[in-house]
Scaffold this motif. Structure first.
Motif, PDB file in Angstrom:
ATOM      1  N   SER A  71       8.235   0.425   2.223  1.00  0.00           N
ATOM      2  CA  SER A  71       6.966   0.060   2.835  1.00  0.00           C
ATOM      3  C   SER A  71       6.785  -1.447   2.688  1.00  0.00           C
ATOM      4  O   SER A  71       7.439  -2.083   1.869  1.00  0.00           O
ATOM      5  CB  SER A  71       5.827   0.797   2.151  1.00  0.00           C
ATOM      6  OG  SER A  71       5.842   0.522   0.765  1.00  0.00           O
ATOM      7  N   GLU A  72       5.904  -1.969   3.487  1.00  0.00           N
ATOM      8  CA  GLU A  72       5.682  -3.411   3.455  1.00  0.00           C
ATOM      9  C   GLU A  72       4.941  -3.799   2.178  1.00  0.00           C
ATOM     10  O   GLU A  72       4.000  -3.114   1.770  1.00  0.00           O
ATOM     11  CB  GLU A  72       4.849  -3.814   4.669  1.00  0.00           C
ATOM     12  CG  GLU A  72       5.115  -5.248   5.094  1.00  0.00           C
ATOM     13  CD  GLU A  72       4.373  -5.574   6.381  1.00  0.00           C
ATOM     14  OE1 GLU A  72       3.728  -6.627   6.419  1.00  0.00           O
ATOM     15  OE2 GLU A  72       4.437  -4.757   7.331  1.00  0.00           O
ATOM     16  N   ASN A 101       2.366  -5.452  -0.213  1.00  0.00           N
ATOM     17  CA  ASN A 101       0.970  -5.830  -0.011  1.00  0.00           C
ATOM     18  C   ASN A 101       0.496  -6.563  -1.264  1.00  0.00           C
ATOM     19  O   ASN A 101       0.117  -5.945  -2.261  1.00  0.00           O
ATOM     20  CB  ASN A 101       0.154  -4.551   0.247  1.00  0.00           C
ATOM     21  CG  ASN A 101      -1.312  -4.833   0.518  1.00  0.00           C
ATOM     22  OD1 ASN A 101      -1.829  -5.893   0.181  1.00  0.00           O
ATOM     23  ND2 ASN A 101      -1.992  -3.873   1.115  1.00  0.00           N
TER      24      ASN A 101
END
Lengths: 149, 272
Positions: free
Chosen positions: A37-38, A40
């Protein structure tokens, strides 16, 4: 189930909750999965003060993951060249605020272990009563059999 | 609307809820989830009011539609239905687990906030409803722990109201509070599916916040009724003031409360 979840989980049996041995739950026979996932940064920064670091280190080592540093990272540790950026900001004011923050290796490692690494199949075991909770298809099940409710 | 006959012993209540609540949601999970996508305004406001980085619990998260409302908080959702919890895990970066409101696997006094939306009304005795509220309040940071002086964690609890005479159901003051409410699961047929899509909006307008379909309004003519399956879910409909009483009895303090579209809601903290 991403490992960050374990930071907020204990045994579902009421009498166990007051016992320090019930936290954290211990993974057993765990099959891990990585779901990318990106990263953050604000999220990581926010969650940082909530992490029970010592317990997370224990879980990581029980899962055979690379060992985590003994002291938790600071917010500054999460950004590449944070101290440098601060200095420039003081000199140039708001212009610097637009520069995108670059996640440090520490941030990437933290993201990898807490948010991308998950238990796909296996069990979570209470250190106090030894009750085992099953994890199936990435979802942990805390429903208790009738006699334990 | 059938009146519910609820058992009065604890073992019986558990079995009753297993049959008339848990097993129903497990079977209708996918259809139920497809009708649950719009956040209710009070819930949305409560979630957006939370400080950046706050950590919350969504007890009875269903398909997880509230998990993603505020991207600056982290929420651990739980639901009694495995099928619904599985759907809820899709909301990155949040988490979802299977758990019972009365046996929650969370350390006490840990969360900045908690939400319980349309859940407590599924418990079938007064004692179990108070116990459910108690279990939610217990998760919250106590007032001394809160970052702002004397605040502590807050919980938003939402239950279906007895007083909803303008809704499709038409219940009102003086009516029976323990009821069985149908959920009609349509047989998957292409034609029926299409018709349903067209009718969804229509159903939303007329229905209460719950918005589920009624057999009478939404029966596509082409579908054979024999193929549809009707599930009955148990509900305890809350009277005015009853939610506040449950919260007080559970050791909480009501900060704010109100009525929104056929539902009573209250925001509560733990007592000092």
């Amino acid at each position: 189930m991403k490992l960050l979840t374990l930071n907020f989980l204990t045994c579902a049996i009421k009498t166990c909750k007051t016992s320090p041995a019930s936290f954290p739950l211990h993974p057993r026979d765990a099959e891990l999965e990585i779901i990318e996932s990106e990263i953050n940064l604000p999220f990581l920064r926010n969650i940082l003060p909530r992490l029970m670091w010592e317990e997370i280190r224990v879980i990581a080592s029980e899962l055979g993951l690379p060992s985590l540093p003994t002291t938790p990272p600071t917010r500054e540790d999460l950004v590449e060249g944070a101290s440098q950026a601060q200095a420039t900001e003081q000199a140039e004011g708001e212009a610097v605020a637009e520069v995108e923050e670059v996640p440090s290796q520490t941030a990437k490692d933290l993201h990898r272990i807490l948010l991308e690494t998950g238990i796909k199949e296996g069990k979570l075991v209470c250190g106090n009563c030894a009750h085992e909770y099953k994890v199936m298809e990435g979802v942990a099940n805390f429903l208790l059999p009738g006699h334990l409710v | 609307m059938a009146t519910a006959m609820t058992p009065d012993d604890s073992q019986g209540s558990q079995r009753y809820e297993e049959e008339h609540v848990h097993s129903v949601y497990e079977q209708i999970a996918s259809h139920f989830s497809s009708t649950r996508y719009k956040p209710w305004p009070i819930v949305e406001r409560f979630l957006k009011e939370q400080q950046d980085g706050a950590v919350g619990a969504d007890i009875g998260c269903g398909n997880g539609k509230y998990l993603a409302v505020n991207p600056r908080v982290y929420i651990v959702g739980s639901d009694r239905s495995r099928n619904l919890a599985q759907i809820a895990t899709q909301h990155y970066p949040h988490s979802a687990i299977v758990a019972d409101n009365l046996s929650l696997p969370h350390p006490a006094s840990t969360f900045d906030f908690a939400i319980s939306i349309a859940v407590v009304h599924h418990l079938s005795t007064p004692a179990r409803r108070v116990e459910a509220v108690e279990a939610i309040l217990e998760l919250l940071k106590s007032p001394q722990q809160g970052e702002v002086a004397a605040s502590g964690g807050k919980a938003l609890i939402y239950v279906w109201a007895l007083e909803q005479k303008d809704s499709r159901r038409g219940w009102d003051e003086g009516h029976e509070q323990d009821v069985m409410v149908p959920w009609v699961l349509k047989e998957k047929k292409e034609k029926a599916q299409k018709e349903r899509k067209g009718r969804r909006k229509e159903a939303k307008e007329g229905a209460g916040v719950e918005g589920e379909k009624s057999a009478a309004v939404n029966q596509p003519e082409s579908a054979k009724p024999a193929e549809d399956k009707t599930f009955l879910r148990y509900y305890h409909l809350y009277k005015k003031g009853e939610l506040e009483r449950d919260i007080t009895e559970a050791g909480g303090e009501v900060v704010e409360s109100g009525y929104e579209k056929d539902n009573w809601w209250a925001i509560a903290t733990r007592k000092q």
